[in-house]
Design an enzyme around this catalytic site. Structure first.
Site, mmCIF file in Angstrom:
data_model
loop_
_atom_site.group_PDB
_atom_site.id
_atom_site.type_symbol
_atom_site.label_atom_id
_atom_site.label_comp_id
_atom_site.label_asym_id
_atom_site.label_seq_id
_atom_site.Cartn_x
_atom_site.Cartn_y
_atom_site.Cartn_z
ATOM 1 N N GLU B 81 -4.047 24.779 10.357
ATOM 2 C CA GLU B 81 -3.655 25.957 9.991
ATOM 3 C C GLU B 81 -2.092 26.426 10.224
ATOM 4 O OE1 GLU B 81 -6.861 27.567 12.589
ATOM 5 O OE2 GLU B 81 -5.117 29.149 13.203
ATOM 6 N N CYS B 113 -10.031 25.657 12.123
ATOM 7 C CA CYS B 113 -9.968 24.622 13.321
ATOM 8 C C CYS B 113 -10.711 23.567 12.764
ATOM 9 C CB CYS B 113 -10.347 25.089 14.359
ATOM 10 S SG CYS B 113 -9.219 26.304 15.325
ATOM 11 N N SER B 154 -4.308 29.505 25.414
ATOM 12 C CA SER B 154 -4.863 28.377 25.004
ATOM 13 C C SER B 154 -4.341 27.637 23.741
ATOM 14 C CB SER B 154 -6.347 28.525 24.558
ATOM 15 O OG SER B 154 -6.523 29.566 23.466
ATOM 16 N N ARG B 200 -14.942 38.966 21.785
ATOM 17 C CA ARG B 200 -16.070 38.340 22.064
ATOM 18 C C ARG B 200 -17.242 37.694 20.737
ATOM 19 N NH1 ARG B 200 -18.263 38.983 26.971
ATOM 20 N NH2 ARG B 200 -20.259 39.472 26.427
ATOM 21 N N THR B 202 -16.005 35.987 18.482
ATOM 22 C CA THR B 202 -15.867 34.464 18.252
ATOM 23 C C THR B 202 -16.936 33.570 18.877
ATOM 24 O OG1 THR B 202 -14.307 34.254 19.935
ATOM 25 C CG2 THR B 202 -13.416 34.921 17.835
ATOM 26 N N HIS B 235 -16.160 20.986 19.097
ATOM 27 C CA HIS B 235 -14.746 21.732 18.966
ATOM 28 C C HIS B 235 -14.526 22.493 20.431
ATOM 29 C CE1 HIS B 235 -11.330 23.880 17.651
ATOM 30 N NE2 HIS B 235 -12.043 25.056 17.734
ATOM 31 N N LYS B 240 -14.865 25.996 28.350
ATOM 32 C CA LYS B 240 -16.046 26.290 28.645
ATOM 33 C C LYS B 240 -17.093 26.310 27.585
ATOM 34 C CE LYS B 240 -15.464 27.799 33.063
ATOM 35 N NZ LYS B 240 -15.253 29.201 33.555
ATOM 36 N N ARG B 244 -20.817 24.727 27.620
ATOM 37 C CA ARG B 244 -22.024 25.353 27.437
ATOM 38 C C ARG B 244 -22.972 24.997 26.370
ATOM 39 N NH1 ARG B 244 -20.800 31.485 26.876
ATOM 40 N NH2 ARG B 244 -19.205 31.107 28.438
ATOM 41 N N ASN B 267 -5.939 24.173 23.223
ATOM 42 C CA ASN B 267 -6.804 24.068 22.059
ATOM 43 C C ASN B 267 -5.833 23.469 20.939
ATOM 44 O OD1 ASN B 267 -8.430 24.524 19.807
ATOM 45 N ND2 ASN B 267 -8.590 26.672 19.860
ATOM 46 N N SER B 297 -13.170 28.664 12.080
ATOM 47 C CA SER B 297 -13.522 30.088 11.831
ATOM 48 C C SER B 297 -13.422 30.549 10.439
ATOM 49 C CB SER B 297 -12.431 30.854 12.747
ATOM 50 O OG SER B 297 -12.645 30.648 14.226
#
Lengths: 132, 350
Positions: B81, B113, B154, B200, B202, B235, B240, B244, B267, B297
């Site tokens: 991108e 991404c 990031s 949030r 995302t 990805h 975090k 998760r 990232n 995204s």
């Protein structure tokens, strides 16, 4: 830099394509049509060869008064490099601070942005060298 | 599928910046920010590096490990991108720089991404259908984060390339599954220098929904469970989210660890799953099974079920730098140097 001129030199700048004289066996970079030692005996015998890209620093200087294109990187190192084939060329040394550079240091070619023709213009790419 | 990964190569710029260095400029607790994101440093490209130079270095590293004639490469697709040109492909420069031109097809991909894994799927298709003998798929980015935006902690740089073929395959692709929806969680409009995002938003409806659905459906399709994989690479927009998601899917920390590079390099966007997968291949043994799931995204996820073959025993992975070597080869810079390197300083004539 003139765009057609750069375009003609892409193979040399991207891939270190030089010449080897079929008569005496010497290597040249950039490419040549005639060997400066063998003259007409080399006509038709100058073969295009890809140089290995590894060599050593023969001499270097630290540039403090930089060309505007390179001011973001100053102080930076410009060096004369002797490739393992015996060819010498001039290049910036990257990924290395001026204090780390030494004569005789082994370096190898890497692919970097050389310059750009302003914000709207073409971007020129080619070889620079970094510690091996 | 007979088409698989024959070789791979990666590139990570050596400059790094720490969250505390960014936070101190913007009046934020950078250490806490870094901790919240699970990031201790991120990579920064030098002023003479961009997606094209990263893609070329990655492709060259892939070819160093493979004994093939670059003229046998029939396609090069680069996903990013942050292609340096809006019009003029990254892939043509790569083709010329690895001496694969001119008898090949080349194009650039864009899907936030996951552009790199989209490129990989397409190269696999061309090789599998015998339209080409070898193809190269690249995922690389020098991602943008607006000054002061949380993304600045990031957004980093790096990339990896995969040489795909049918002979001497080191990693076989058992299956592919993609999950795609119209979810506007993160975007950058044409001509805008920095991306925008839904904060949030995302998370759950975007990253977690797509990554976890793709992973689950991939496993369902193959008739396997988390315990059947040696490694999982998800990805990794931060340190975090992938942990998760993997935990919720039933994977252990050990399965996640090798392919999780974001804590050290940030990232790398289109480079993230390709680099994580490269780190896994760096240490893989025949018989290892890998689940790789990208996320882009906008939004979508590509899942790959990968099996490491016996050919890995003959593979010369030390012919090019390992991910661990590139991660360790770091030079830390301050925020002022960072903004200069990223071209964020407005100058005369800009």
């Amino acid at each position: 830099m003139n765009m057609p001129r750069f375009w003609r030199e892409i193979q040399g700048r991207y891939n270190l394509i030089g010449s080897r004289c079929g008569n005496c066996g010497d290597y040249f970079f950039p490419k040549r049509d005639i060997c400066p030692k063998c003259h007409r005996k080399s006509i038709g015998k100058m073969d295009a060869v890809k140089l290995g890209g590894s060599g050593k620093i023969v001499s270097y200087t630290v540039v403090h008064d930089a060309h505007p294109e390179y001011s973001d990187m100053k102080p930076y190192v410009m060096a004369i490099i002797e490739l393992d084939e015996g060819v010498r060329l001039t290049s910036q040394i990257v990924d290395c601070s001026p204090e780390e550079v030494r004569t005789g240091m082994r370096v190898r070619a890497t692919f970097r942005k050389l310059a750009e023709d302003g914000k709207e213009g073409v971007i020129f790419y080619g070889y620079k060298f970094r510690p091996e | 599928m007979r088409a698989g990964i024959v070789s791979y190569g990666a590139y990570i710029p050596r400059y790094r910046i720490k969250p505390e260095e960014i936070g101190k400029v913007w009046g934020e607790d950078g250490v806490a920010r870094g901790k919240g994101l699970g990031i201790i440093s991120k990579s920064v490209p030098s002023p003479d590096e961009d997606v094209i130079t990263i893609a070329v270095e990655a492709a060259r590293n892939a070819l160093k490990r493979a004994d093939i004639d670059p003229q046998d490469i029939g396609a090069i697709y680069s996903g990013s991108e942050s292609h340096p040109y809006a019009v003029k492909p990254t892939s043509t420069v790569v083709a010329e720089a690895i001496m694969a031109a001119p008898d090949l097809t080349a194009a650039d991909y864009e899907f936030a991404c996951k552009a790199g894994t989209a490129a990989l799927q397409n190269v696999l298709g061309l090789v599998e259908s015998d339209m080409i003998k070898y193809g190269i798929a690249i995922g690389a980015d020098t991602s943008q984060g607006a000054p002061g935006d949380p993304l600045e902690y990031s957004a980093s740089a790096g990339g990896a390339a995969f040489l795909v073929g049918k002979e001497k395959v080191i990693a076989r692709i058992n299956g592919i599954y993609s999950y795609t929806t119209d979810t506007p969680d993160f975007w950058r409009r044409e001509g805008q220098p920095y991306p925008s995002h839904g904060g949030r938003f995302t998370g759950e409806p975007a990253y977690f929904r797509h990554v976890m659905t793709a992973a689950r459906k991939m496993m369902e399709k193959m008739g396997v469970g988390p315990e059947d994989y040696t490694h999982v690479v998800l990805h990794q927009p931060n340190g975090k989210f992938p942990r998760r998601a993997a935990k919720k899917l039933g994977f252990t920390d050990e399965q996640v660890e090798t392919g999780l590079l974001t804590p050290r390099i940030g990232n790398t966007y289109s480079g993230a799953v390709p680099l994580g997968l490269s780190a896994v291949l760096d240490i893989s043994k025949p018989g290892d099974r890998i689940l790789a799931v990208s996320f882009g995204s906008g939004a979508g996820s590509d899942a790959f079920d990968i099996a490491v073959t016996d050919e890995m025993e003959n593979f010369n992975r030390n012919a090019a730098p390992l991910i661990s070597e590139m991660v360790e080869n770091e030079v830390f810079i301050d925020y002022a140097t960072y903004v200069k390197y990223r071209g964020k300083i407005r100058r005369k004539g800009d």
